[in-house]
Write a protein that holds these residues in place. Structure first.
Motif, PDB file in Angstrom:
ATOM      1  N   GLU A 120      -4.172  -2.071  -1.193  1.00  0.00           N
ATOM      2  CA  GLU A 120      -5.528  -2.553  -1.447  1.00  0.00           C
ATOM      3  C   GLU A 120      -6.046  -1.970  -2.764  1.00  0.00           C
ATOM      4  N   LEU A 121      -5.789  -0.683  -2.975  1.00  0.00           N
ATOM      5  CA  LEU A 121      -6.264  -0.032  -4.198  1.00  0.00           C
ATOM      6  C   LEU A 121      -5.575  -0.597  -5.429  1.00  0.00           C
ATOM      7  N   ILE A 122      -4.251  -0.727  -5.382  1.00  0.00           N
ATOM      8  CA  ILE A 122      -3.540  -1.151  -6.584  1.00  0.00           C
ATOM      9  C   ILE A 122      -3.898  -2.594  -6.956  1.00  0.00           C
ATOM     10  N   VAL A 123      -4.202  -3.425  -5.958  1.00  0.00           N
ATOM     11  CA  VAL A 123      -4.644  -4.789  -6.252  1.00  0.00           C
ATOM     12  C   VAL A 123      -5.994  -4.746  -6.969  1.00  0.00           C
ATOM     13  N   ARG A 124      -6.880  -3.864  -6.533  1.00  0.00           N
ATOM     14  CA  ARG A 124      -8.184  -3.761  -7.186  1.00  0.00           C
ATOM     15  C   ARG A 124      -8.084  -3.258  -8.622  1.00  0.00           C
ATOM     16  N   LEU A 125      -7.013  -2.545  -8.933  1.00  0.00           N
ATOM     17  CA  LEU A 125      -6.869  -1.997 -10.280  1.00  0.00           C
ATOM     18  C   LEU A 125      -6.258  -2.991 -11.264  1.00  0.00           C
ATOM     19  N   ARG A 126      -5.958  -4.199 -10.795  1.00  0.00           N
ATOM     20  CA  ARG A 126      -5.340  -5.202 -11.677  1.00  0.00           C
ATOM     21  C   ARG A 126      -6.242  -5.587 -12.842  1.00  0.00           C
ATOM     22  N   SER A 127      -7.546  -5.480 -12.664  1.00  0.00           N
ATOM     23  CA  SER A 127      -8.452  -5.836 -13.756  1.00  0.00           C
ATOM     24  C   SER A 127      -8.520  -4.743 -14.831  1.00  0.00           C
ATOM     25  N   LEU A 128      -7.979  -3.563 -14.538  1.00  0.00           N
ATOM     26  CA  LEU A 128      -8.052  -2.434 -15.466  1.00  0.00           C
ATOM     27  C   LEU A 128      -6.716  -2.114 -16.126  1.00  0.00           C
ATOM     28  N   PHE A 129      -5.609  -2.305 -15.399  1.00  0.00           N
ATOM     29  CA  PHE A 129      -4.299  -1.871 -15.862  1.00  0.00           C
ATOM     30  C   PHE A 129      -3.238  -2.919 -15.571  1.00  0.00           C
ATOM     31  N   ARG A 130      -2.099  -2.744 -16.240  1.00  0.00           N
ATOM     32  CA  ARG A 130      -0.878  -3.447 -15.858  1.00  0.00           C
ATOM     33  C   ARG A 130      -0.018  -2.490 -15.030  1.00  0.00           C
ATOM     34  N   LEU A 160       7.397   5.474  12.616  1.00  0.00           N
ATOM     35  CA  LEU A 160       8.463   6.300  12.071  1.00  0.00           C
ATOM     36  C   LEU A 160       7.881   7.414  11.202  1.00  0.00           C
ATOM     37  N   HIS A 161       8.674   8.461  10.998  1.00  0.00           N
ATOM     38  CA  HIS A 161       8.272   9.498  10.045  1.00  0.00           C
ATOM     39  C   HIS A 161       8.073   8.861   8.667  1.00  0.00           C
ATOM     40  N   ARG A 162       7.078   9.340   7.955  1.00  0.00           N
ATOM     41  CA  ARG A 162       6.804   8.810   6.614  1.00  0.00           C
ATOM     42  C   ARG A 162       7.475   9.736   5.603  1.00  0.00           C
ATOM     43  N   ASN A 163       8.582   9.287   5.041  1.00  0.00           N
ATOM     44  CA  ASN A 163       9.419  10.111   4.172  1.00  0.00           C
ATOM     45  C   ASN A 163       9.230   9.830   2.691  1.00  0.00           C
ATOM     46  N   HIS A 164       8.298   8.945   2.342  1.00  0.00           N
ATOM     47  CA  HIS A 164       8.128   8.619   0.933  1.00  0.00           C
ATOM     48  C   HIS A 164       6.650   8.387   0.619  1.00  0.00           C
ATOM     49  N   GLU A 165       6.334   8.444  -0.682  1.00  0.00           N
ATOM     50  CA  GLU A 165       5.010   8.092  -1.181  1.00  0.00           C
ATOM     51  C   GLU A 165       5.181   7.201  -2.407  1.00  0.00           C
ATOM     52  N   HIS A 166       4.070   6.661  -2.891  1.00  0.00           N
ATOM     53  CA  HIS A 166       4.087   5.768  -4.045  1.00  0.00           C
ATOM     54  C   HIS A 166       3.694   6.518  -5.316  1.00  0.00           C
ATOM     55  N   ILE A 167       4.334   6.152  -6.417  1.00  0.00           N
ATOM     56  CA  ILE A 167       3.868   6.535  -7.745  1.00  0.00           C
ATOM     57  C   ILE A 167       3.719   5.235  -8.533  1.00  0.00           C
ATOM     58  N   PHE A 168       2.486   4.812  -8.736  1.00  0.00           N
ATOM     59  CA  PHE A 168       2.221   3.606  -9.514  1.00  0.00           C
ATOM     60  C   PHE A 168       2.098   3.986 -10.983  1.00  0.00           C
ATOM     61  N   HIS A 169       2.974   3.429 -11.813  1.00  0.00           N
ATOM     62  CA  HIS A 169       2.933   3.690 -13.257  1.00  0.00           C
ATOM     63  C   HIS A 169       2.119   2.578 -13.914  1.00  0.00           C
ATOM     64  N   LEU A 170       0.908   2.931 -14.327  1.00  0.00           N
ATOM     65  CA  LEU A 170      -0.044   1.978 -14.878  1.00  0.00           C
ATOM     66  C   LEU A 170      -0.200   2.187 -16.378  1.00  0.00           C
ATOM     67  N   THR A 171      -0.259   1.098 -17.117  1.00  0.00           N
ATOM     68  CA  THR A 171      -0.505   1.164 -18.557  1.00  0.00           C
ATOM     69  C   THR A 171      -1.539   0.100 -18.922  1.00  0.00           C
ATOM     70  N   LEU A 172      -1.997   0.153 -20.160  1.00  0.00           N
ATOM     71  CA  LEU A 172      -3.036  -0.781 -20.581  1.00  0.00           C
ATOM     72  C   LEU A 172      -2.481  -2.165 -20.899  1.00  0.00           C
ATOM     73  N   ASN A 173      -1.202  -2.210 -21.335  1.00  0.00           N
ATOM     74  CA  ASN A 173      -0.670  -3.514 -21.741  1.00  0.00           C
ATOM     75  C   ASN A 173       0.665  -3.866 -21.094  1.00  0.00           C
TER      76      ASN A 173
END
Length: 294
Positions: A120-130, A160-173
């Motif tokens: 939900e968060l990363i979709v909302r950030l589409r207007s700010l970043f790629r 299930l056990h949660r064994n991972h997390e996300h790293i979203f790499h965002l840039t301006l272009n």
């Protein structure tokens, strides 16, 4: 003009013998220089509003996840819409201070009860970043009958056990060049080096990074902070971005892991946190690293 003076901040270069743990009773300055780094105590949106525009090369941070973790001065149980609106405000402030060729590495996760929140968060950030890359941070993995790494068990018959997390790499272009081999891995099949005309025995690591925590037996070994990440995670982000001596920002500094990584990678760090106790811990850890004991 020095880096600190360019930001209109008085340098406070601490002497090693002055380093000591900060207690609740000790005053913590709202801003201080430690070596080539800056530490701020305050609301990150307000602090970023005072930083020069386009002055930061790399942002590496792990904000509160809104999953009920026990922070000292922050409630991690906002209403979902309130949390998402707040994080969009934080990301808007990040966008203003990022250089045009900057990278924003956003580490976040959901929970079994709230699995949609990161997306939900990363979709909302589409207007700010790629969204230039989506990296999976693997904290624990099982291959065959063997298991490596550490995780917090999920006590449930449904999840299930949660064994991972996300790293979203965002840039301006979406077109920021990276030094992929700076975090590369050797080829298993060495014939690929000559056969595919590679200049060295390294290939791209890909978008799954196995970075385990060090083993701890008590929360105090993580400085009583509920949301730390291993220092190698921000170090790898800085290496991947590939810029020499970058300015690195962590708007949710916590106990200072990103600043320690900045010191180890030859970067100049800016850390912000609302909690005076965490800022004090970050300062003490950073001084220890500068002295060679970190």
């Amino acid at each position: 003009m020095t880096y600190l003076n360019a930001l209109n901040i008085e340098s406070v270069v601490e002497q090693p013998q002055r380093a000591r743990p900060v207690t609740e009773a000790e005053p913590v300055p709202r801003r201080q220089g430690v070596g080539r780094h800056l530490l701020y105590r305050g609301d990150c949106v307000k602090v970023m509003g005072r930083l020069p525009a386009a002055s930061v090369d790399v942002v590496v941070t792990s904000p509160p996840y809104n999953i009920g973790l026990s922070y000292r001065t922050y409630s991690d149980r906002r209403a979902e819409e309130d949390y998402l609106d707040w994080m969009v405000g934080v990301a808007t402030a990040v966008r203003r201070v990022m250089a045009p060729t900057g990278s924003f590495f956003l580490n976040i996760t959901g929970s079994s009860a709230m699995p949609w929140l990161p997306f939900e968060l990363i979709v909302r950030l589409r207007s700010l970043f790629r969204l230039q890359n989506h990296i999976t941070w693997v904290k624990s993995i099982s291959i065959g009958d063997d298991s490596v790494g550490h995780f917090k068990p999920v006590r449930s018959e449904r999840f299930l056990h949660r064994n991972h997390e996300h790293i979203f790499h965002l840039t301006l272009n979406g077109a920021v060049p990276l030094k992929r081999l700076a975090v590369g891995v050797p080829f298993k099949d060495k014939s690929n080096i000559a056969r595919r005309q590679h200049a060295q025995d390294l290939r791209c690591r890909g978008d799954s990074w196995f970075i385990p925590y060090e083993t701890v037996q008590a929360r105090s070994q993580k400085f009583n902070h509920p949301g730390t990440f291993p220092v190698m995670l921000p170090r790898m982000c800085m290496r991947l971005h590939g810029q020499a001596s970058p300015v690195v920002l962590d708007p949710f500094m916590g106990t200072g892991t990103t600043l320690i990584a900045a010191e180890q990678e030859g970067a100049r760090g800016i850390g912000i946190d609302l909690d005076a106790g965490y800022v004090g811990i970050a300062r003490t850890r950073l001084l220890s690293t500068i002295r060679g004991h970190g």
